[in-house]
Design a protein around this motif. Structure first.
Motif, PDB file in Angstrom:
ATOM      1  N   ASP A   1      12.553   9.651 -10.975  1.00 17.94           N
ATOM      2  CA  ASP A   1      12.664  10.964 -10.329  1.00 17.94           C
ATOM      3  C   ASP A   1      11.714  11.096  -9.147  1.00 17.94           C
ATOM      4  N   HIS A   2      10.559  10.414  -9.226  1.00 18.09           N
ATOM      5  CA  HIS A   2       9.550  10.497  -8.176  1.00 18.09           C
ATOM      6  C   HIS A   2       9.589   9.292  -7.232  1.00 18.09           C
ATOM      7  N   LEU A   3      10.678   8.529  -7.306  1.00 17.93           N
ATOM      8  CA  LEU A   3      10.960   7.417  -6.389  1.00 17.93           C
ATOM      9  C   LEU A   3       9.938   6.283  -6.449  1.00 17.93           C
ATOM     10  N   VAL A   4       9.272   6.137  -7.586  1.00 15.74           N
ATOM     11  CA  VAL A   4       8.355   5.020  -7.780  1.00 15.74           C
ATOM     12  C   VAL A   4       9.140   3.810  -8.278  1.00 15.74           C
ATOM     13  N   LEU A   5      10.117   4.044  -9.133  1.00 19.47           N
ATOM     14  CA  LEU A   5      11.073   3.020  -9.561  1.00 19.47           C
ATOM     15  C   LEU A   5      12.448   3.424  -9.049  1.00 19.47           C
ATOM     16  N   PRO A   6      13.293   2.450  -8.738  1.00 20.97           N
ATOM     17  CA  PRO A   6      14.623   2.800  -8.229  1.00 20.97           C
ATOM     18  C   PRO A   6      15.506   3.408  -9.314  1.00 20.97           C
TER      19      PRO A   6
ATOM     20  N   TYR B   1       0.817  -1.197   0.000  1.00 20.51           N
ATOM     21  CA  TYR B   1       0.000   0.000   0.000  1.00 20.51           C
ATOM     22  C   TYR B   1       0.859   1.259   0.000  1.00 20.51           C
ATOM     23  N   ARG B   2       1.958   1.226   0.741  1.00 20.97           N
ATOM     24  CA  ARG B   2       2.848   2.377   0.801  1.00 20.97           C
ATOM     25  C   ARG B   2       3.397   2.698  -0.587  1.00 20.97           C
ATOM     26  N   LEU B   3       3.745   1.655  -1.346  1.00 17.51           N
ATOM     27  CA  LEU B   3       4.290   1.863  -2.684  1.00 17.51           C
ATOM     28  C   LEU B   3       3.241   2.443  -3.619  1.00 17.51           C
TER      29      LEU B   3
ATOM     30  N   VAL C   1       4.828  -1.484 -17.593  1.00 16.74           N
ATOM     31  CA  VAL C   1       4.783  -0.275 -16.768  1.00 16.74           C
ATOM     32  C   VAL C   1       3.904   0.815 -17.388  1.00 16.74           C
ATOM     33  N   PRO C   2       4.041   1.132 -18.682  1.00 19.13           N
ATOM     34  CA  PRO C   2       3.180   2.175 -19.248  1.00 19.13           C
ATOM     35  C   PRO C   2       1.687   1.843 -19.152  1.00 19.13           C
ATOM     36  N   THR C   3       1.323   0.585 -19.352  1.00 22.86           N
ATOM     37  CA  THR C   3      -0.091   0.207 -19.273  1.00 22.86           C
ATOM     38  C   THR C   3      -0.612   0.366 -17.850  1.00 22.86           C
ATOM     39  N   VAL C   4       0.177  -0.030 -16.867  1.00 26.29           N
ATOM     40  CA  VAL C   4      -0.241   0.141 -15.470  1.00 26.29           C
ATOM     41  C   VAL C   4      -0.413   1.624 -15.154  1.00 26.29           C
ATOM     42  N   CYS C   5       0.513   2.442 -15.604  1.00 23.44           N
ATOM     43  CA  CYS C   5       0.418   3.884 -15.348  1.00 23.44           C
ATOM     44  C   CYS C   5      -0.830   4.474 -15.989  1.00 23.44           C
TER      45      CYS C   5
ATOM     46  N   ALA D   1      13.904  -4.475 -12.261  1.00 26.28           N
ATOM     47  CA  ALA D   1      13.781  -3.102 -11.766  1.00 26.28           C
ATOM     48  C   ALA D   1      12.485  -2.919 -10.983  1.00 26.28           C
ATOM     49  N   LYS D   2      11.568  -3.872 -11.114  1.00 28.49           N
ATOM     50  CA  LYS D   2      10.283  -3.783 -10.427  1.00 28.49           C
ATOM     51  C   LYS D   2      10.344  -4.310  -8.995  1.00 28.49           C
ATOM     52  N   LYS D   3      11.427  -4.974  -8.631  1.00 28.07           N
ATOM     53  CA  LYS D   3      11.539  -5.587  -7.304  1.00 28.07           C
ATOM     54  C   LYS D   3      11.392  -4.529  -6.209  1.00 28.07           C
ATOM     55  N   GLY D   4      10.485  -4.798  -5.281  1.00 28.83           N
ATOM     56  CA  GLY D   4      10.272  -3.891  -4.162  1.00 28.83           C
ATOM     57  C   GLY D   4       9.498  -2.632  -4.518  1.00 28.83           C
ATOM     58  N   THR D   5       8.842  -2.621  -5.676  1.00 29.15           N
ATOM     59  CA  THR D   5       8.077  -1.450  -6.095  1.00 29.15           C
ATOM     60  C   THR D   5       6.610  -1.822  -6.270  1.00 29.15           C
ATOM     61  N   PHE D   6       5.817  -0.833  -6.576  1.00 33.39           N
ATOM     62  CA  PHE D   6       4.404  -1.010  -6.876  1.00 33.39           C
ATOM     63  C   PHE D   6       4.195  -1.997  -8.022  1.00 33.39           C
ATOM     64  N   PHE D   7       5.145  -2.090  -8.933  1.00 24.88           N
ATOM     65  CA  PHE D   7       5.010  -2.909 -10.132  1.00 24.88           C
ATOM     66  C   PHE D   7       5.442  -4.362  -9.946  1.00 24.88           C
TER      67      PHE D   7
END
Length: 155
Positions: free
Chosen positions: A40-45, A1-3, A104-108, A91-97
């Protein structure tokens, strides 16, 4: 949820960035710019250090996956030989994705439409993003759960 909360803040709350669905959707079609925006917005590392050789890994796109790769030459201990470092991590490890089968673009685009398109939105999102009814329902439930968690944790 935090992510997910960080993701929502990144795409909608940044005053110096995008304020409309169309401007964010346009960004989603420029994947390299989208990835930079999410970093830049810390959503992906951002760049990560290779645990084997301690050098920065680079972000590589492999089919529909984003991976951090290290391919530097490293010295083999007790020899004069070198070999290519083969460290790789998603690159998705530990992220919302993480664990997501959509790119990623489709989820966004889905999250932006889910937040900003008025009801009824199911048919619109399914047609625009070419996702199944089941995918729409699953992602809508997930978005709803995260929003409820976010709201209850703030009250």
């Amino acid at each position: 949820y935090r992510l997910y909360s960080a993701f929502l803040k990144a795409i909608m709350a940044c005053q110096s960035c995008f304020n409309t669905l169309l401007s964010f959707s346009d960004l989603c079609y420029r994947e390299r710019d989208l990835i930079s925006f999410l970093q830049d917005h810390l959503v992906l590392p951002g760049p990560i250090a290779c645990p084997r050789c301690e050098k920065d890994c680079y972000l590589a796109r492999e089919d529909t996956r984003l991976r951090f790769r290290c391919q530097r030459q490293v010295k083999v201990p007790k020899t004069r030989k070198t070999k290519k470092c083969s460290f790789s991590v998603t690159a998705k490890k530990g992220t919302f994705f993480e664990g997501c089968h959509l790119d990623v673009p489709t989820v966004c685009r889905f999250v932006a439409c889910w937040l900003l398109v008025h009801h009824p939105k199911k048919r619109f999102i399914m047609e625009e993003l070419q996702v199944s009814s089941r995918t729409f329902v699953d992602w809508s439930s997930f978005c709803r759960e995260v929003c409820m968690h976010y709201l209850t944790s703030r009250s």
